[in-house]
Design an enzyme around this catalytic site. Structure first.
Site, PDB file in Angstrom:
ATOM      1  N   ASN A   1      -6.106  -3.529  -4.908  1.00 50.17           N
ATOM      2  CA  ASN A   1      -4.738  -3.545  -4.377  1.00 50.17           C
ATOM      3  C   ASN A   1      -4.801  -3.562  -2.856  1.00 50.17           C
ATOM      4  O   ASN A   1      -5.879  -3.493  -2.273  1.00 50.17           O
ATOM      5  CB  ASN A   1      -3.925  -2.359  -4.911  1.00 50.17           C
ATOM      6  CG  ASN A   1      -4.504  -1.033  -4.471  1.00 50.17           C
ATOM      7  OD1 ASN A   1      -4.587  -0.749  -3.277  1.00 50.17           O
ATOM      8  ND2 ASN A   1      -4.929  -0.221  -5.432  1.00 50.17           N
TER       9      ASN A   1
ATOM     10  N   ASP B   1      -3.967   1.713 -11.868  1.00 56.19           N
ATOM     11  CA  ASP B   1      -3.538   2.374 -13.107  1.00 56.19           C
ATOM     12  C   ASP B   1      -4.382   1.928 -14.300  1.00 56.19           C
ATOM     13  O   ASP B   1      -4.523   2.656 -15.272  1.00 56.19           O
ATOM     14  CB  ASP B   1      -2.064   2.064 -13.378  1.00 56.19           C
ATOM     15  CG  ASP B   1      -1.165   2.789 -12.375  1.00 56.19           C
ATOM     16  OD1 ASP B   1      -1.493   3.930 -12.044  1.00 56.19           O
ATOM     17  OD2 ASP B   1      -0.166   2.196 -11.913  1.00 56.19           O
TER      18      ASP B   1
ATOM     19  N   LYS C   1     -22.330 -11.896 -15.011  1.00 56.41           N
ATOM     20  CA  LYS C   1     -21.249 -12.697 -14.440  1.00 56.41           C
ATOM     21  C   LYS C   1     -20.610 -13.565 -15.528  1.00 56.41           C
ATOM     22  O   LYS C   1     -21.333 -14.232 -16.277  1.00 56.41           O
ATOM     23  CB  LYS C   1     -21.820 -13.569 -13.318  1.00 56.41           C
ATOM     24  CG  LYS C   1     -20.748 -14.299 -12.556  1.00 56.41           C
ATOM     25  CD  LYS C   1     -21.332 -15.171 -11.468  1.00 56.41           C
ATOM     26  CE  LYS C   1     -20.270 -16.134 -10.978  1.00 56.41           C
ATOM     27  NZ  LYS C   1     -20.808 -17.290 -10.323  1.00 56.41           N
TER      28      LYS C   1
ATOM     29  N   ASP D   1      -5.261   9.685 -14.740  1.00 54.71           N
ATOM     30  CA  ASP D   1      -4.379  10.009 -13.621  1.00 54.71           C
ATOM     31  C   ASP D   1      -4.983  11.241 -12.932  1.00 54.71           C
ATOM     32  O   ASP D   1      -4.881  12.365 -13.443  1.00 54.71           O
ATOM     33  CB  ASP D   1      -2.960  10.277 -14.143  1.00 54.71           C
ATOM     34  CG  ASP D   1      -1.972  10.412 -13.009  1.00 54.71           C
ATOM     35  OD1 ASP D   1      -2.347  10.987 -11.962  1.00 54.71           O
ATOM     36  OD2 ASP D   1      -0.834   9.943 -13.160  1.00 54.71           O
TER      37      ASP D   1
ATOM     38  N   PHE E   1       1.359  11.448  -3.330  1.00 54.48           N
ATOM     39  CA  PHE E   1       2.161  10.468  -2.596  1.00 54.48           C
ATOM     40  C   PHE E   1       2.893   9.609  -3.621  1.00 54.48           C
ATOM     41  O   PHE E   1       2.410   9.428  -4.744  1.00 54.48           O
ATOM     42  CB  PHE E   1       1.272   9.571  -1.721  1.00 54.48           C
ATOM     43  CG  PHE E   1       0.989  10.166  -0.368  1.00 54.48           C
ATOM     44  CD1 PHE E   1       0.166  11.269  -0.227  1.00 54.48           C
ATOM     45  CD2 PHE E   1       1.553   9.611   0.771  1.00 54.48           C
ATOM     46  CE1 PHE E   1      -0.084  11.828   1.017  1.00 54.48           C
ATOM     47  CE2 PHE E   1       1.311  10.158   2.027  1.00 54.48           C
ATOM     48  CZ  PHE E   1       0.493  11.266   2.153  1.00 54.48           C
TER      49      PHE E   1
END
Ligand code: CTP
Length: 398
Positions: A208, A276, A286, A304, A323
């Site tokens: 991300n 997540d 690969k 989590d 956060f």
């Protein structure tokens, strides 16, 4: 933080000795005074004249120097400092320290001192990895000697690996950490930061866009208030702060294991953007293009970490902070998230594109606790971090 501090700096014989000159300059800029000691081998790399000119003080070189003995005996010299720093610390000097030898001024001072000692090793990679050196390091750590570095990188001898002396700014940060007397001194705080990378195969991953900027700023601010910070970071784009214990990880599972290993702690701040999901069975080879069509990735849910730590039946940190990056209904979503996760505080922010917060240098947050929600004005991410660190300090010291 270093104003008025007196550092006894022992400069050993290694090519990194030239960095000791920069170290002296930086320490003086911060208000510290430096009493330099140069070993015989050190003199081969930097001259006594340049060391004393920069330190603005005489260089101590000889155990049997009658003039300096008359002015200040070596025992007194070893104890007059607030901290003894050895930079560069050669393999030979560390071996002497580990054995308790005292056959020159540097080793005698190190044996006679009752002040804390910080060493910045510098040597060839093979010398660093040699079992004898590693044994000596264990002995020295057991004796309560502090270490900074060495770093990994290219060396003057042309080889690559661990053995490069820490940079002067890192040594200054390690010295500052020794003197830290903030409201959080004696408190241990775990901070997670950055993105996680979830492997697809050995060369591909899912990631991300988190830069790690806010988590890094929080870790730095906590450390500046005196906390011992364990900074567990995914592959972030910003550099980790100086003076904290950095634990680099890649995936969410690795981050969870690192958090578990870092506990117990007085507080934990979860600023990481943890993925997540992970690829259920990442391939150890690969993936190849195939005539049979496109590959299908199956996902499994990641643990989590915030929720797990918040619900720990035993050994839960006294204060757990999460956060929440939201794009809509910030207050409602973040309030529900705090209850769902079981943490004490949530630092919520609106990351919808119009705010310019994601990837920017500013943040506008709402601190949510059981007492309600408190909007903080928009400010720099560093300032948000400092405000949060002060809040954590007052919560932990109430
Ligand atoms: N977090 C965590 N472990 C995870 C996911 C999130 O520790 N596997 C922590 C984050 O570090 C952050 C908080 O949980 O402190 C909230 O993260 P966020 O991504 O906003 O929440 P999610 O649980 O992913 O909820 P949602 O996707 O529904 O917004």
């Amino acid at each position: 933080m270093l104003a008025g501090k007196h550092i006894l700096l022992i400069i050993g014989g290694g090519i990194a000795a030239y960095k000791a000159l920069e170290l002296i300059r930086r320490l003086q800029e911060k208000g510290a005074s430096v009493a330099p000691v140069l070993t015989r081998a050190g003199e081969e790399f930097v001259t006594p004249l340049s060391v004393s000119a920069l330190a603005g003080a005489p260089v101590h070189r000889d155990l049997f120097d009658l003039t300096s003995e008359a002015e200040m005996g070596h025992i007194q010299l070893s104890r007059s400092a607030d901290l003894v720093v050895v930079a560069p610390a050669t393999a030979d000097l560390m071996a002497k320290m580990a054995q308790g030898l005292a056959n020159d001024l540097a080793s005698t001072l190190l044996l006679a001192t009752d002040t804390p000692v910080l060493v910045a090793p510098a040597m060839n990679v093979r010398m660093w990895k040699h079992p004898a050196t590693q044994r000596n390091i264990e002995v020295l750590k057991g004796d309560g000697i502090y270490f900074v570095g060495p770093n990994e990188g290219g060396m003057a001898c042309g080889e690559f690996g661990p053995g490069r002396m820490a940079e002067p700014e890192e040594i200054v940060a390690a010295i500052a950490a020794q003197f830290r007397q903030g409201p959080l001194s004696g408190k241990r705080i775990v901070v997670t930061s950055g993105p996680t990378h979830e492997p697809i195969d050995p060369v591909r991953y899912i990631a991300n866009r988190s830069s790690g900027a806010q988590g890094t700023a929080v870790a730095r601010a906590l450390s500046e208030l005196g906390a011992e910070v364990v900074f567990i970071t995914g592959p972030a784009t910003v550099r980790p702060p100086k003076g904290v214990d950095v634990v680099p990880v890649e995936s969410a599972l690795e981050m969870q294991a690192a958090v578990e290993a870092a506990l117990p702690a007085d507080a934990a701040v979860f600023a990481a953007a943890v993925a997540d999901w992970r690829v259920a069975s990442a391939s150890d080879r690969k993936l190849k293009k195939s005539k049979d069509g496109l590959p299908t990735l199956e996902f499994a849910e990641n643990p989590d970490i915030l929720k797990t730590v918040s619900h720990m039946p035993q050994g839960r940190p006294g204060l757990v902070v999460g956060f929440a990056a939201e794009t809509n209904d910030v207050l409602d979503n973040a309030t529900a998230k705090r209850l769902r996760k079981g943490c004490d505080w949530i630092v919520a922010n609106d990351v919808s594109p119009a705010t310019g917060i994601m990837g920017g240098s500013e943040n506008a947050v709402t601190l949510i606790s059981e007492d309600g929600a408190e909007d903080w004005p928009r400010m720099g991410k560093d300032e948000v971090a400092r405000k949060l660190a002060r809040r954590i300090a007052s919560a932990l010291t109430d």
